[in-house]
Design an enzyme around this catalytic site. Sequence first.
Site, PDB file in Angstrom:
ATOM      1  N   HIS A   1      19.559 -65.239 -57.571  1.00 24.41           N
ATOM      2  CA  HIS A   1      20.707 -64.738 -58.319  1.00 24.41           C
ATOM      3  C   HIS A   1      21.506 -65.907 -58.856  1.00 24.41           C
ATOM      4  O   HIS A   1      21.636 -66.927 -58.192  1.00 24.41           O
ATOM      5  CB  HIS A   1      21.603 -63.867 -57.409  1.00 24.41           C
ATOM      6  CG  HIS A   1      22.523 -62.983 -58.184  1.00 24.41           C
ATOM      7  ND1 HIS A   1      23.738 -63.414 -58.641  1.00 24.41           N
ATOM      8  CD2 HIS A   1      22.378 -61.700 -58.594  1.00 24.41           C
ATOM      9  CE1 HIS A   1      24.314 -62.427 -59.303  1.00 24.41           C
ATOM     10  NE2 HIS A   1      23.517 -61.370 -59.296  1.00 24.41           N
TER      11      HIS A   1
ATOM     12  N   ASP B   1      18.355 -55.664 -56.432  1.00 21.31           N
ATOM     13  CA  ASP B   1      17.179 -54.948 -56.925  1.00 21.31           C
ATOM     14  C   ASP B   1      16.005 -54.945 -55.953  1.00 21.31           C
ATOM     15  O   ASP B   1      15.057 -54.192 -56.141  1.00 21.31           O
ATOM     16  CB  ASP B   1      16.717 -55.566 -58.251  1.00 21.31           C
ATOM     17  CG  ASP B   1      17.677 -55.233 -59.376  1.00 21.31           C
ATOM     18  OD1 ASP B   1      18.250 -54.135 -59.329  1.00 21.31           O
ATOM     19  OD2 ASP B   1      17.851 -56.068 -60.280  1.00 21.31           O
TER      20      ASP B   1
END
Length: 419
Positions: free
Chosen positions: A298, A354
Site C-alpha cells: 500500500h 483487498d
Amino acid sequence: MSTATLLLKGKEYELPVMEGSEGETAIDITSLRTKTGAVTFDPGYGNTGSCASAITFIDGEKGILRYRGYPIEELAAKATFVEICYLLIHGNMPSIPELDAFNEKLTRHSLIHEDMKKFFEGFPPSAHPMAILSAMIASLSAYYPENDNELNIIRLLSKAKTIAAFSYKKSIGQPFIYPRNDLSYTQNFMHMMFAVPAEGYKVTAAIDRALNLLLILHADHEQNCSTSTVRMVGSSGANLFASISAGICALWGPLHGGANQQVIEMLQQIRESGQSAKTFVERAKQKDSGFKLMGFGHRVYKSYDPRAKVIKKIADLVFAVTGKNPLLDIALELERIALQDDYFVTRKLYPNVDFYSGIVQRAIGIPVSLFTAIFALARTVGWIAQLNEMIGDPEYKIGRPRQLFNGATARNVMPIAKR
Ligand code: ACO
C-alpha cells in the site's frame, strides 16, 4: 508561524510551514513558483498534499484509520453503513430522527428512471459491471440536470446500488428486481441482486451485517487515486454525477479497487495449479515475472492495513453461516509466508483491504466480476464528502499540475521531401 528555508541556486527563500490537527507537517509551496521560478517534482504524488481535509485521517506507519475522528474499528463494531454515509457527508454521527429522515430519503430515491433500463439492453452480457456503473452514473446527469446538490447526492447514493444490482441481473439474464421501501439499504441491495420474481430473498442477519461492514470499511480513504480523480474532475466545475463516474473509472484499475477481483483470481490460480503458496510468493519477488502478490502493499500503510484486520473478523462471522471457503486457507498461508519473508518485511508489504475482502464477498454470494462495483458503491459516499468539502471551500481552484518538460527544444519543420 514556523517556516522552512529553501536554498536554491545560492539564494535563500522562506516558505510557510503548516501543521495538521494530528501534528503532520506540510511545507506550503503555493508561493514557490512566483518566488523562485521553480516547481516541485513528485510523480505519483507520494510527497504532495493536494488539499487540507477534515474527513479521514490515516497514519500509515501505525495502521490507524479514522473517519471524522472515529476509529474504524469502533465504527465497524457499532454503526451501519447508512450511519457512516451520514457521518462522512455531515461530519457527525446522526441522531435517531436524523437517521430516520436520511434513511427515508435514501429509500424514496432508489428507483431509476424507466428509460434508463433500456441502456442495459445495449450492453453485451459480458460487460464488466464497472463499465456499466460508470456509464450509468454519468448518465444520471442527463436525467437530473438541475443543480440541486443535496438532492442529487441522495439520488446518487440511492440509485448507485440499484444500478449495480441491475448490472448483475443483466449479466445473468434475469429480470430486474425493483427495490422495496420496507427494506434497509443493504437488505434492498441483496434483494435486488438475489430475489427472482417467483420468490423473494431473505437476507440473514449475519450476511446483512457482513455487507454493512464491507461497505463501512471501503467508504473513504482520503486522497487516493480515485478520490483525487473525483476532486480533479469536480474542480473544473463538472457536475456531481460526471465527477463520481470518473472516480469509478479510476477505481477500476488492478492497482487500486480492481485488486479485490485480482486477489480471488490469483487464489483460484494457486488452487488450480496444485503448486504451493510459497512458489507464488517466490514468483512475486522476481521483478521480471510480471507477477505481484495482489492484495499486498500500500502506498500509505507501512504496517498492517487496519481494514484487513476487521475483514478477517468478518470472515469468521460469514463462514459460521456459509461454511468455510478453501481459498481462505490459501490466503492465510500466503500471508504467513510473505510476512516472514525478508523481501516483504524490508519493503513493509502487508495485506491490504483487498486481500480478504474478495473472499468475504464471494462467501456472501457476490460474483467476482462485481467485487469492484461493491467497492465503488461504498466509496461513492467518500467521493461525495470529499467533493463537497472541496467545492465548499471558497478558495478552491481548478486542479492543474505543472510538469518538467524534457522533450525537444525549439526546432523548425523541414519540407517533407527533405525529412
Ligand atoms: N508484490 C510484490 N512486490 C511488491 C508488491 C506486491 N504486491 N507491492 C509492492 N511491491 C514492491 C515493489 O516492486 C517495490 O519494490 P522495489 O523497491 O524493489 O522496486 C516496493 O515493493 C515498493 O512498491 P511500489 O510499487 O513502489 O509502491 P507504491 O506505493 O507505488 O504502490 C501498490 C503501492 C500499487 C498498492 C503496490 O503495493 C501494488 O501494486 N500492490 C498490489 C496491488 C494491490 O493490492 N492494490 C490494492 C491497493 S489498496 C487499494 O487501492 C484499495
